[in-house]
Design an enzyme around this catalytic site. Structure first.
Site, PDB file in Angstrom:
ATOM      1  N   ASP A 112      -4.310   1.218 -11.572  1.00 12.83           N
ATOM      2  CA  ASP A 112      -3.702  -0.023 -12.055  1.00 12.83           C
ATOM      3  C   ASP A 112      -2.621   0.215 -13.105  1.00 12.83           C
ATOM      4  O   ASP A 112      -2.756   1.059 -13.995  1.00 12.83           O
ATOM      5  CB  ASP A 112      -4.779  -0.927 -12.659  1.00 12.83           C
ATOM      6  CG  ASP A 112      -5.714  -1.483 -11.600  1.00 12.83           C
ATOM      7  OD1 ASP A 112      -5.627  -1.035 -10.437  1.00 12.83           O
ATOM      8  OD2 ASP A 112      -6.524  -2.356 -11.934  1.00 12.83           O
ATOM      9  N   TRP A 150      -5.724   2.711  -4.459  1.00 13.52           N
ATOM     10  CA  TRP A 150      -5.306   3.345  -5.722  1.00 13.52           C
ATOM     11  C   TRP A 150      -4.796   4.765  -5.517  1.00 13.52           C
ATOM     12  O   TRP A 150      -4.866   5.605  -6.421  1.00 13.52           O
ATOM     13  CB  TRP A 150      -6.441   3.347  -6.748  1.00 13.52           C
ATOM     14  CG  TRP A 150      -7.267   2.117  -6.753  1.00 13.52           C
ATOM     15  CD1 TRP A 150      -6.796   0.833  -6.823  1.00 13.52           C
ATOM     16  CD2 TRP A 150      -8.696   2.012  -6.673  1.00 13.52           C
ATOM     17  NE1 TRP A 150      -7.835  -0.046  -6.797  1.00 13.52           N
ATOM     18  CE2 TRP A 150      -9.014   0.646  -6.715  1.00 13.52           C
ATOM     19  CE3 TRP A 150      -9.730   2.949  -6.594  1.00 13.52           C
ATOM     20  CZ2 TRP A 150     -10.321   0.175  -6.658  1.00 13.52           C
ATOM     21  CZ3 TRP A 150     -11.041   2.492  -6.537  1.00 13.52           C
ATOM     22  CH2 TRP A 150     -11.325   1.124  -6.567  1.00 13.52           C
ATOM     23  N   ASP A 193      -8.902  -4.322  -1.512  1.00 10.60           N
ATOM     24  CA  ASP A 193      -9.188  -3.386  -2.602  1.00 10.60           C
ATOM     25  C   ASP A 193     -10.274  -2.381  -2.206  1.00 10.60           C
ATOM     26  O   ASP A 193     -10.744  -2.364  -1.069  1.00 10.60           O
ATOM     27  CB  ASP A 193      -9.599  -4.215  -3.838  1.00 10.60           C
ATOM     28  CG  ASP A 193      -9.120  -3.605  -5.133  1.00 10.60           C
ATOM     29  OD1 ASP A 193      -8.862  -2.406  -5.167  1.00 10.60           O
ATOM     30  OD2 ASP A 193      -9.030  -4.351  -6.131  1.00 10.60           O
ATOM     31  N   ARG A 246      -1.185   0.503  -1.906  1.00 12.14           N
ATOM     32  CA  ARG A 246      -1.148   0.870  -3.319  1.00 12.14           C
ATOM     33  C   ARG A 246      -1.345   2.371  -3.437  1.00 12.14           C
ATOM     34  O   ARG A 246      -2.256   2.936  -2.846  1.00 12.14           O
ATOM     35  CB  ARG A 246      -2.256   0.136  -4.067  1.00 12.14           C
ATOM     36  CG  ARG A 246      -1.852  -1.231  -4.612  1.00 12.14           C
ATOM     37  CD  ARG A 246      -1.157  -1.138  -5.959  1.00 12.14           C
ATOM     38  NE  ARG A 246      -2.033  -0.515  -6.916  1.00 12.14           N
ATOM     39  CZ  ARG A 246      -3.019  -1.143  -7.552  1.00 12.14           C
ATOM     40  NH1 ARG A 246      -3.240  -2.417  -7.352  1.00 12.14           N
ATOM     41  NH2 ARG A 246      -3.766  -0.486  -8.424  1.00 12.14           N
ATOM     42  N   ASP A 262      -8.408 -11.175  -7.223  1.00 11.88           N
ATOM     43  CA  ASP A 262      -9.874 -11.240  -7.312  1.00 11.88           C
ATOM     44  C   ASP A 262     -10.340 -12.514  -8.054  1.00 11.88           C
ATOM     45  O   ASP A 262      -9.563 -13.131  -8.787  1.00 11.88           O
ATOM     46  CB  ASP A 262     -10.344  -9.990  -8.088  1.00 11.88           C
ATOM     47  CG  ASP A 262     -11.768  -9.586  -7.763  1.00 11.88           C
ATOM     48  OD1 ASP A 262     -12.470 -10.354  -7.101  1.00 11.88           O
ATOM     49  OD2 ASP A 262     -12.170  -8.483  -8.185  1.00 11.88           O
ATOM     50  N   LYS A 313      -4.636  -8.785   0.315  1.00  9.44           N
ATOM     51  CA  LYS A 313      -4.777  -7.573  -0.503  1.00  9.44           C
ATOM     52  C   LYS A 313      -6.204  -7.075  -0.326  1.00  9.44           C
ATOM     53  O   LYS A 313      -7.160  -7.850  -0.460  1.00  9.44           O
ATOM     54  CB  LYS A 313      -4.489  -7.887  -1.972  1.00  9.44           C
ATOM     55  CG  LYS A 313      -4.763  -6.708  -2.904  1.00  9.44           C
ATOM     56  CD  LYS A 313      -4.264  -6.997  -4.312  1.00  9.44           C
ATOM     57  CE  LYS A 313      -4.672  -5.914  -5.294  1.00  9.44           C
ATOM     58  NZ  LYS A 313      -4.150  -6.183  -6.650  1.00  9.44           N
ATOM     59  N   GLU A 330      -6.728  10.222  -2.067  1.00 16.19           N
ATOM     60  CA  GLU A 330      -6.479  11.052  -0.884  1.00 16.19           C
ATOM     61  C   GLU A 330      -5.153  10.731  -0.208  1.00 16.19           C
ATOM     62  O   GLU A 330      -5.057  10.606   1.007  1.00 16.19           O
ATOM     63  CB  GLU A 330      -7.662  10.977   0.075  1.00 16.19           C
ATOM     64  CG  GLU A 330      -8.869  11.636  -0.576  1.00 16.19           C
ATOM     65  CD  GLU A 330     -10.097  11.662   0.302  1.00 16.19           C
ATOM     66  OE1 GLU A 330      -9.959  11.688   1.520  1.00 16.19           O
ATOM     67  OE2 GLU A 330     -11.190  11.656  -0.279  1.00 16.19           O
TER      68      GLU A 330
HETATM   69  C1  GLA Z   1      -8.462  -3.386  -8.871  1.00 16.04           C
HETATM   70  C2  GLA Z   1      -7.032  -3.478  -8.357  1.00 16.04           C
HETATM   71  C3  GLA Z   1      -6.261  -4.488  -9.210  1.00 16.04           C
HETATM   72  C4  GLA Z   1      -6.948  -5.827  -9.148  1.00 16.04           C
HETATM   73  C5  GLA Z   1      -8.400  -5.703  -9.598  1.00 16.04           C
HETATM   74  C6  GLA Z   1      -9.194  -6.982  -9.350  1.00 16.04           C
HETATM   75  O1  GLA Z   1      -8.515  -2.821 -10.156  1.00 16.04           O
HETATM   76  O2  GLA Z   1      -6.398  -2.218  -8.387  1.00 16.04           O
HETATM   77  O3  GLA Z   1      -4.922  -4.589  -8.742  1.00 16.04           O
HETATM   78  O4  GLA Z   1      -6.881  -6.346  -7.842  1.00 16.04           O
HETATM   79  O5  GLA Z   1      -9.068  -4.661  -8.888  1.00 16.04           O
HETATM   80  O6  GLA Z   1     -10.531  -6.873  -9.726  1.00 16.04           O
END
Ligand code: GLA
Length: 377
Positions: free
Chosen positions: A182, A160, A125, A178, A49, A123, A163
């Site tokens: 985090d 993350w 998100d 993922r 990001d 990636k 579900e």
């Molecule tokens: C989420 C993702 C992280 C990272 C941040 C960036 O929290 O799970 O791995 O990419 O956003 O803002």
């Protein structure tokens, strides 16, 4: 095929978060080559990001010119000239987690832009995703967009674990997904991720892998997710878990300032060989006591590895654990002899029949590779 084996690379987020720029990314690519990370398999250099301007211009995402004055195409060219691959970040919501433009409603336009820049990995998100929108479809859309962009782009979905993506992300075109929130730089964080995913790996295989998040190895309490730090032994255990479980191995520390212990962990040949094994067979759990876990993973060439992870921080004692070869699919009383090698050190642990006892102390682990000795060898 994209993502035949778990992805190996480096990502900017864990250490640098918004403190990124093209010099850092180029320097990191140099280090990956010069310090031999590329030789052991690390390939993708991924900007997370915070790379864009906060507003789109003419509907397009624009790299922040103060941070990336040469632009993304030039950066991709540089990374490619080193024999590496280039990764970038966007988000299924309209705004990324850190407040930059996301791709909601712009999926095909953004994928085309990424392809023009030479992006090899995206990636994707999940922040600020509208409650009214359908998440499976959002990931499917961003899986289709790069597939129609004229360029092969690994689609690294990141929701993350909401579900249970292991049930649906592969079919929506993700190459990695993922599976948890985090990671942070402490033992609690990586052991919690381990516990939550240990029985969630059966779908891992060529084309799609459960991504347990970037590695914290070597962060040593520095950088964005540096919350506490771990000992080198604990970092080794974390790396061994991720390698054994078939997770992508994406370095999150500042490799420009990594010490020898960190480099040795990240380049451990036995653990990388297990992660990148030709069969890409997912592991299974033999025993889960909640304190220690025994697992096994078929390897190419008729071999099988077993792992014992003792994450019991409550008790002092060393676990003396028996491993029965029967539980590895090798019949007891069959007369079959098994050559056992320590995966981390390469130490020859001798030839055994039926099984063996292994001592594993608190917050320690053991991974062994077993080779059946038959007439032919
Ligand atoms: C989420 C993702 C992280 C990272 C941040 C960036 O929290 O799970 O791995 O990419 O956003 O803002």
């Amino acid at each position: 095929m994209l993502c035949e084996k778990p992805i190996m690379g480096w990502n900017s987020w864990n250490t640098f978060a918004e403190n990124i720029n093209e010099d850092l990314i180029k320097k990191t690519a140099d280090i990956i080559v010069e310090r031999g990370y590329k030789d052991v398999g690390y390939e993708y250099v991924i900007i997370d990001d915070c790379w864009a301007l906060k507003q789109r211009e003419n509907g397009k995402m624009v790299p922040n010119p103060e941070l990336f004055p040469s632009g993304m195409k030039a950066l991709a060219d540089y990374i490619h000239s080193k024999g590496l691959k280039f990764g970038i970040y966007s988000c299924a919501g309209a705004i990324t987690c850190a407040g930059y433009p996301g791709s909601f409603g712009y999926e095909f336009e953004d994928a085309k832009q990424f392809a023009e820049w030479g992006v090899d990995y995206l990636k994707y998100d999940f922040c600020n995703f509208p409650l009214s929108a359908n998440k499976e479809n959002a990931y499917l859309t961003m899986a289709m967009a790069p597939r129609n962009s004229g360029r092969d782009i690994v689609f690294a979905a990141c929701n993350w674990g909401e579900e249970n993506p292991s049930q649906w992300m592969r079919s929506r075109g993700a190459h990695t997904y993922r599976s948890t929130g985090d990671i942070f730089d402490n033992t609690k964080s990586f052991t919690e991720i381990f516990r939550s995913q240990v029985s969630n790996l059966n779908g891992n295989g060529p084309g799609c892998y459960n991504d347990m998040d970037m590695l914290i190895v070597g962060m040593k309490n520095k950088g964005h997710v540096g919350l506490g730090g771990c000992s080198d032994e604990e970092y080794l255990m974390h790396f061994a878990m991720w390698a054994f479980m078939g997770s992508p191995l994406i370095i999150g520390c500042d490799i420009g300032n990594a010490d020898k212990a960190t480099e040795d962990i990240l380049k451990n040949p036995g653990l990388i060989a297990i992660n990148q094994d030709d069969e890409c067979c997912p592991p299974f759990v033999m025993k889960n006591t909640g304190m220690y876990y025994t697992m096994a993973k078929i390897l190419s060439g008729g071999r099988i590895a077993f792992a014992i992870f003792n994450i019991d921080e409550q008790n002092e004692w060393v676990q003396n654990i028996s491993v029965l070869f029967e539980d590895l699919g090798i019949r007891s009383n069959s007369g079959l002899k098994v050559k056992v090698t320590d995966a981390v050190t390469g130490e020859d642990l001798g030839i055994h029949e039926d099984g063996m006892w292994i001592n594993v102390g608190v917050m320690k682990f053991r991974i062994c590779v077993c080779e059946v000795i038959n007439e032919k060898n």
